[in-house]
Design a protein around this motif. Structure first.
Motif, PDB file in Angstrom:
ATOM      1  N   ALA A 131       0.836  -1.210   0.000  1.00 46.92           N
ATOM      2  CA  ALA A 131       0.000   0.000   0.000  1.00 46.92           C
ATOM      3  C   ALA A 131       0.867   1.254   0.000  1.00 46.92           C
ATOM      4  CB  ALA A 131      -0.919  -0.002   1.213  1.00 46.92           C
ATOM      5  N   GLU A 132       0.641   2.125  -0.973  1.00 46.58           N
ATOM      6  CA  GLU A 132       1.461   3.334  -1.120  1.00 46.58           C
ATOM      7  C   GLU A 132       0.930   4.517  -0.315  1.00 46.58           C
ATOM      8  OE1 GLU A 132       3.680   3.028  -5.325  1.00 46.58           O
ATOM      9  OE2 GLU A 132       1.544   3.528  -5.488  1.00 46.58           O
ATOM     10  N   LYS A 158       4.162   6.335   0.411  1.00 42.42           N
ATOM     11  CA  LYS A 158       4.439   7.644  -0.183  1.00 42.42           C
ATOM     12  C   LYS A 158       3.706   8.767   0.542  1.00 42.42           C
ATOM     13  CE  LYS A 158       5.329   5.933  -4.878  1.00 42.42           C
ATOM     14  NZ  LYS A 158       4.891   5.983  -6.300  1.00 42.42           N
ATOM     15  N   LEU A 159       2.560   8.449   1.115  1.00 42.79           N
ATOM     16  CA  LEU A 159       1.785   9.415   1.889  1.00 42.79           C
ATOM     17  C   LEU A 159       1.310   8.747   3.170  1.00 42.79           C
ATOM     18  CD1 LEU A 159      -0.608  11.210  -0.672  1.00 42.79           C
ATOM     19  CD2 LEU A 159       1.257  12.277   0.620  1.00 42.79           C
ATOM     20  N   ILE A 160       1.348   9.486   4.271  1.00 45.58           N
ATOM     21  CA  ILE A 160       0.720   9.054   5.514  1.00 45.58           C
ATOM     22  C   ILE A 160      -0.316  10.098   5.894  1.00 45.58           C
ATOM     23  CG2 ILE A 160       1.005   8.536   7.962  1.00 45.58           C
ATOM     24  CD1 ILE A 160       3.779   7.522   7.377  1.00 45.58           C
ATOM     25  N   MET A 161      -1.536   9.644   6.098  1.00 50.45           N
ATOM     26  CA  MET A 161      -2.655  10.521   6.436  1.00 50.45           C
ATOM     27  C   MET A 161      -3.194  10.131   7.807  1.00 50.45           C
ATOM     28  SD  MET A 161      -4.716  10.151   2.860  1.00 50.45           S
ATOM     29  CE  MET A 161      -3.990  10.571   1.286  1.00 50.45           C
ATOM     30  N   ASN A 180       7.021  14.104  11.502  1.00 51.99           N
ATOM     31  CA  ASN A 180       6.944  15.079  10.417  1.00 51.99           C
ATOM     32  C   ASN A 180       6.438  14.449   9.120  1.00 51.99           C
ATOM     33  OD1 ASN A 180       7.708  17.655  11.442  1.00 51.99           O
ATOM     34  ND2 ASN A 180       9.831  16.928  11.615  1.00 51.99           N
ATOM     35  N   ASN A 181       6.002  15.319   8.211  1.00 52.22           N
ATOM     36  CA  ASN A 181       5.559  14.929   6.864  1.00 52.22           C
ATOM     37  C   ASN A 181       4.361  13.991   6.900  1.00 52.22           C
ATOM     38  OD1 ASN A 181       7.832  16.364   5.674  1.00 52.22           O
ATOM     39  ND2 ASN A 181       9.083  14.683   6.436  1.00 52.22           N
ATOM     40  N   PRO A 297       7.169  12.360  -2.555  1.00 51.30           N
ATOM     41  CA  PRO A 297       6.746  11.346  -1.582  1.00 51.30           C
ATOM     42  C   PRO A 297       7.407  11.556  -0.222  1.00 51.30           C
ATOM     43  CG  PRO A 297       8.381  10.459  -3.076  1.00 51.30           C
ATOM     44  CD  PRO A 297       8.055  11.819  -3.585  1.00 51.30           C
ATOM     45  N   ARG A 298       6.845  10.924   0.788  1.00 50.12           N
ATOM     46  CA  ARG A 298       7.352  11.082   2.138  1.00 50.12           C
ATOM     47  C   ARG A 298       8.774  10.524   2.237  1.00 50.12           C
ATOM     48  NH1 ARG A 298       7.319   8.801   7.485  1.00 50.12           N
ATOM     49  NH2 ARG A 298       6.802  10.408   9.029  1.00 50.12           N
TER      50      ARG A 298
END
Length: 303
Positions: A131-132, A158-161, A180-181, A297-298
């Motif tokens: 999972a990206e 690539k993303l953390i929400m 962070n991020n 991306p993160r």
């Protein structure tokens, strides 16, 4: 006790129980509300100013991708981890729909009970399926556990929400640089160019000694301020007059301009997106209000 006014607030789970009572006794109730189901009961005395509407969480994430990430660079898959309560479950359906509409495959869709005892199985499944995007519809302790498990397993989406956890001041204290991020959904944020925000910043400095107020500090101010201007506008402590005043006008508030409440007590659907940058939550979407650029991306986890 024959009180004149009732001040409503947080969290949404308590508002679910409070909203029918204030309606029964005819008391105006300004707060974040109890998610969409509670606003579909025909109540007339409740107002979300701003809301914490889980059903709108998807707006901050889906539209961020639309506006800030070229489509050819979009992630292709997502894991959605949902806490088993009204706050998480109310966000889940619209989030899944928004991702599927954009061709982003939901490869893991897991609901877990609180307290979460071990995040390892959830994260292991997410990593195993590649999972990206890691989307956590979580509270605080469980969200921190998920982040730590992801680092321990070197899972690098690539993303953390985070639905709300990254906006709690203790987030960076618990996670340090790894906090962070991370993207967070909100309905008020420091830096919005709207009337009243300077008072919130000033209050945070004087009351908390904090240069940047937490989201929930600002939201609490907004709820009280909305009630205050409604009482002043109505020119009375008559709750019916206060209610009618709120329903018949538009308002410039610290979270938005020209706000009108509909028959349910809700503003039009909206959301803001913040990203933890240098230990602070900074507006990253909508892009015309952004105070920092999206990190995507993160980067890798800190050493």
């Amino acid at each position: 006790d024959k009180v004149d006014l009732v001040f409503g607030g947080y969290p949404g789970t308590s508002n679910v129980a409070l909203m029918p009572l204030v309606e029964k006794y005819g008391k105006v109730f300004v707060g974040l509300g109890g998610h969409m189901k509670s606003f579909e009961q025909g109540y007339t005395y409740v107002f979300a100013s701003p809301p914490l509407m889980s059903e709108w969480v998807y707006i901050s994430f889906a539209n961020l991708m639309d506006d800030l990430i070229p489509k050819k660079e979009w992630p292709t898959s997502i894991v959605i981890l949902t806490m088993n309560n009204v706050i998480g479950l109310s966000a889940r359906g619209n989030m899944i729909k928004a991702m599927e509409e954009r061709g982003i495959k939901v490869v893991v869709d897991e609901t877990y009970n609180l307290p979460l005892s071990d995040a390892t199985p959830l994260v292991s499944k997410a990593k195993g399926r590649g999972a990206e995007i890691l989307c956590c519809l979580s509270f605080f302790d469980d969200a921190v556990m998920i982040m730590r498990a992801a680092k321990a397993m070197n899972y690098k989406p690539k993303l953390i929400m985070q639905q709300l956890a990254s906006r709690v001041p203790a987030w960076m204290k618990e996670l340090g640089e790894d906090g962070n991020n991370v993207l967070g959904n909100t309905y008020w944020a420091p830096g919005l160019p709207y009337p009243g925000n300077q008072k919130i910043l000033q209050g945070a400095k004087e009351k908390l000694g904090m240069p940047v107020p937490p989201d929930f500090f600002g939201q609490g101010y907004c709820w009280m301020y909305t009630l205050e201007i409604a009482v002043q506008g109505a020119g009375a402590l008559d709750n019916k007059k206060i209610k009618d005043y709120l329903r018949s006008r538009k308002f410039d508030l610290p979270w938005g301009k020209g706000i009108a409440f509909d028959s349910r007590g809700l503003p039009p659907p909206y959301a803001y997106t913040v990203q933890t940058t240098g230990g602070q939550n900074k507006l990253v979407w909508p892009k015309d209000l952004a105070l920092t650029k999206l990190v995507y991306p993160r980067p890798d986890w800190s050493k």
